[in-house]
Design an enzyme around this catalytic site. Structure first.
Site, mmCIF file in Angstrom:
data_model
loop_
_atom_site.group_PDB
_atom_site.id
_atom_site.type_symbol
_atom_site.label_atom_id
_atom_site.label_comp_id
_atom_site.label_asym_id
_atom_site.label_seq_id
_atom_site.Cartn_x
_atom_site.Cartn_y
_atom_site.Cartn_z
ATOM 1 N N ARG A 1 4.444 34.661 3.451
ATOM 2 C CA ARG A 1 4.982 35.653 4.398
ATOM 3 C C ARG A 1 5.024 35.097 5.814
ATOM 4 O O ARG A 1 5.994 35.306 6.542
ATOM 5 C CB ARG A 1 4.145 36.935 4.388
ATOM 6 C CG ARG A 1 4.297 37.763 3.117
ATOM 7 C CD ARG A 1 3.398 38.978 3.142
ATOM 8 N NE ARG A 1 2.017 38.547 3.291
ATOM 9 C CZ ARG A 1 1.077 39.228 3.941
ATOM 10 N NH1 ARG A 1 1.351 40.369 4.527
ATOM 11 N NH2 ARG A 1 -0.154 38.762 4.013
ATOM 12 N N ASN B 1 4.053 41.997 1.139
ATOM 13 C CA ASN B 1 3.661 41.834 -0.254
ATOM 14 C C ASN B 1 3.973 43.113 -1.012
ATOM 15 O O ASN B 1 3.890 44.206 -0.446
ATOM 16 C CB ASN B 1 2.157 41.550 -0.364
ATOM 17 C CG ASN B 1 1.798 40.152 0.044
ATOM 18 O OD1 ASN B 1 2.617 39.237 -0.017
ATOM 19 N ND2 ASN B 1 0.560 39.955 0.454
#
Length: 89
Positions: free
Chosen positions: A18, A36
């Protein structure tokens, strides 16, 4: 202008994926977010000019975590309103 939602599957959680995506976004004129998902995927929502979005997505495919990506699902979504910058959730 395009707005897309992308779901990456593979070994993409708990490896810095990320943050690598957010860092890559700094090199493009895009806005969006990455987070997520409960199923182990990572979801990206991104908006910008077509060339910028396409370049950003290509950079992710070729980036540091490219070997971690087993699957990529892309869909066009409604424009993201009120979005500024690129956020990691």
């Amino acid at each position: 202008m395009s707005t897309k939602q992308i779901r990456y599957r593979g070994e993409v959680q708990a490896v810095g994926f990320r943050y690598a995506i957010a860092h890559e976004a700094m090199h493009y004129d895009v806005k969006g977010e990455v987070q997520n998902c409960p199923d182990g995927a990572v979801q990206v929502k991104v908006t910008g000019d077509d060339e910028e979005v396409d370049g950003f997505l290509q950079a992710i495919r070729e980036g540091r975590y490219s070997d971690n990506i087993e699957d990529e699902e892309i869909e066009e979504i409604q424009p993201l309103h009120g979005m500024s910058g690129f956020k990691v959730h």
